[in-house]
Scaffold this motif. Sequence first.
Motif, short mmCIF file in Angstrom:
data_model
loop_
_atom_site.label_atom_id
_atom_site.label_comp_id
_atom_site.label_asym_id
_atom_site.label_seq_id
_atom_site.Cartn_x
_atom_site.Cartn_y
_atom_site.Cartn_z
N CYS A 205 0.69 -1.14 -0.10
CA CYS A 205 0.12 -0.08 -0.33
C CYS A 205 1.27 1.44 0.65
O CYS A 205 2.03 1.57 0.85
CB CYS A 205 -0.94 -0.17 1.66
N MET A 207 0.13 4.36 0.40
CA MET A 207 -0.30 5.08 1.24
C MET A 207 -0.18 5.09 2.75
O MET A 207 1.28 4.99 3.38
CB MET A 207 -2.79 5.38 1.55
N CYS A 209 -1.85 6.51 5.69
CA CYS A 209 -2.83 6.87 6.83
C CYS A 209 -1.18 6.75 8.01
O CYS A 209 -0.41 6.23 8.20
CB CYS A 209 -3.41 5.57 7.14
N TYR A 211 -1.30 5.87 11.36
CA TYR A 211 -2.25 5.06 12.43
C TYR A 211 -1.37 3.96 11.98
O TYR A 211 -1.75 2.62 12.32
CB TYR A 211 -2.88 4.85 12.49
N CYS A 212 -1.60 3.26 10.35
CA CYS A 212 -1.74 2.24 9.69
C CYS A 212 -0.12 1.53 9.82
O CYS A 212 0.98 1.94 9.26
CB CYS A 212 -2.03 2.40 8.56
N ASN A 214 0.02 -1.08 7.68
CA ASN A 214 0.26 -2.44 7.19
C ASN A 214 1.41 -2.18 5.73
O ASN A 214 1.96 -3.16 5.38
CB ASN A 214 -0.72 -1.85 5.69
N ALA A 251 -5.19 -4.25 0.19
CA ALA A 251 -5.47 -2.79 1.00
C ALA A 251 -6.71 -1.44 0.01
O ALA A 251 -7.48 -1.59 0.70
CB ALA A 251 -4.70 -2.31 1.19
N LEU A 252 -6.04 -1.78 -0.92
CA LEU A 252 -7.21 -0.56 -1.93
C LEU A 252 -7.60 -1.48 -3.60
O LEU A 252 -6.83 -1.66 -4.45
CB LEU A 252 -6.36 0.16 -1.91
N LYS A 318 -5.14 10.52 4.87
CA LYS A 318 -6.05 10.07 4.33
C LYS A 318 -5.70 9.96 2.85
O LYS A 318 -6.01 8.80 2.04
CB LYS A 318 -7.12 9.72 4.06
S1 SF4 Z 1 -5.48 2.85 6.33
FE1 SF4 Z 1 -5.30 1.80 4.24
S2 SF4 Z 1 -5.00 3.42 2.64
FE2 SF4 Z 1 -4.12 3.70 4.97
S3 SF4 Z 1 -1.87 2.96 4.25
FE3 SF4 Z 1 -3.40 1.46 5.76
S4 SF4 Z 1 -3.59 0.53 3.94
FE4 SF4 Z 1 -2.89 2.04 2.69
#
Ligand code: SF4
Length: 431
Positions: A205, A207, A209, A211-212, A214, A251-252, A318
């Motif tokens: 992913c 992006m 964000c 807090y994430c 991923n 993720a997306l 975001k």
């Molecule tokens: S919240 Fe979703 S879009 Fe944002 S970094 Fe995590 S996986 Fe990627």
Amino acid sequence: MLLVSENRCRDNLVPYPLGISWVGSHLEAGGHEVSAVDLMFSDDPAADVRSAIRAFDPQVIGVSIRNIDNQDRHHPVFFPEEVRGNIEAIKEETAAPIVLGGAGFTIFPLECLEYFGLELGVVGEGEETFLQVVEHLDAGRDPSSLPGVAARRDGAGSVSPPTAHQDLDPLGSPDRALFDARRYGWAPGERGTPFVTNIQARRGCHMKCIYCPNPVIEGRDIRARDPRAVADELQELEEAYGIRFACFTDALFDQPPGYSAELCREIESRDLSLTWTCSMAPVNVEAGMLELMTRAGCVFVSVGNESGSDDILGALRKGFSKEEVAATIRGAKRVGLTVQCFLLLGGPGETRRTVEESIEFLDELGPQGVTVTVGLRVYPGCELHGIALRDGMVRPGQNLLYPAFYMAHEVEPWLYEHMRGACDERPGWVM
Ligand code: SF4
Ligand code: B12
């Protein structure tokens, strides 16, 4: 090799152990004999693990650690506690090395090794790394400096950065017989526990964000499988395993758009009767994309909006505006998709005004479901960790394996009860 999927959590959709079955397929392709235990269905996990070891006498045992906690500040559940008992049972039964892996392990490698009293684990994608670990162990060599290996001995730990699979196609598909996919078949609307099989078309992913974790787990580069291989896998799930509903773990799903469109066309061409769900970001959703998705069998989308306030969307980085969220929800509803949205409340900058703005925003758009989370789980390696340190919500050196949360001081006294009330008044809203 014996592979153990430790996950027994039945919150949300109950996920098929996809990652560890992929690791298993890769071991099989490398010429190893693999057996598997899925503790999701076990009445006595420690006893089941013991009897699998007795029956199979494995040389190496791989254990998947998916969830650490339920990310719920107000009703926390800490999963490693139960897992520790099972790992103790393995240790009593055999001297074979135990290697950990999985999403939860990847976020907290050394913390997990310490918690379970173990020496070895694999961070990130496990297919090739685990194969190499096994081959090193077999040859009596120390695997601890291999890329993607976490090791802890005599209180000292090291984590070698993983190398992601650039091309996913040589990995083939996960072996759905190893952990029996049939046990997870479920279609929306049926009564009973919502078990569901899952499928992955791409990893990564891009992006940011705050807090994430991923991108820590999967990396930032999006790598996608050949659409034909993904469609083949769906077809096999339907024809050989009787699966009627699948969940994309990507993720997306809508990124990158060209790929997503190609994938949908390929799935549509198979004329399958199974339906599926996926997550998407409301960023530049191309006209026609949602329609292509429905034609390919998508019936339900999770839109990762998290807020309905531009101030908070900015603070969480975001990467989209509330206007884009609105356009995506309207577009999805227009083509007949069931829409699930999210509110992740209590992050940096949250105020009464931004909370009310978010509620009003979703009230106006009317997605069929809204999942509300109050308080943001703090993970190492995420920007939120630095903000939480700055704002005094976690201490330097705090072991974040034990759940810690960010909760904006201004909203903390009332937010949880307020949102309970908001959920009670709105059908489809849950906390
Ligand atoms: S919240 Fe979703 S879009 Fe944002 S970094 Fe995590 S996986 Fe990627
Ligand atoms: C898709 C997803 C969901 C979907 C699942 C749908 C489905 N049917 O599968 C939904 C939305 C339902 C969901 C729910 C939840 N999720 Co979730 N989910 C994910 C996500 C995005 C992908 C998981 C996935 O399937 N990946 C694809 C497979 C192929 O990868 P993998 O399992 O990681 O396996 C690879 C490696 O980890 C490794 N590996 C795996 N096992 C093993 C074993 C060995 C021995 C080795 C060597 C390697 C290895 O190799 C594999 C192949 O490369 C992850 C985040 C992420 N990017 O990982 C969060 C994540 C796993 N979820 C998380 C959580 C918390 C939850 C929930 C508890 C949230 C909630 N309160 O409802 C529930 C629990 C669900 C359950 N019953 O278990 C957390 C776990 C961390 C934590 N704090 O515990 C994560 C990491 C998200 C996050 N916060 O970053 N989730």
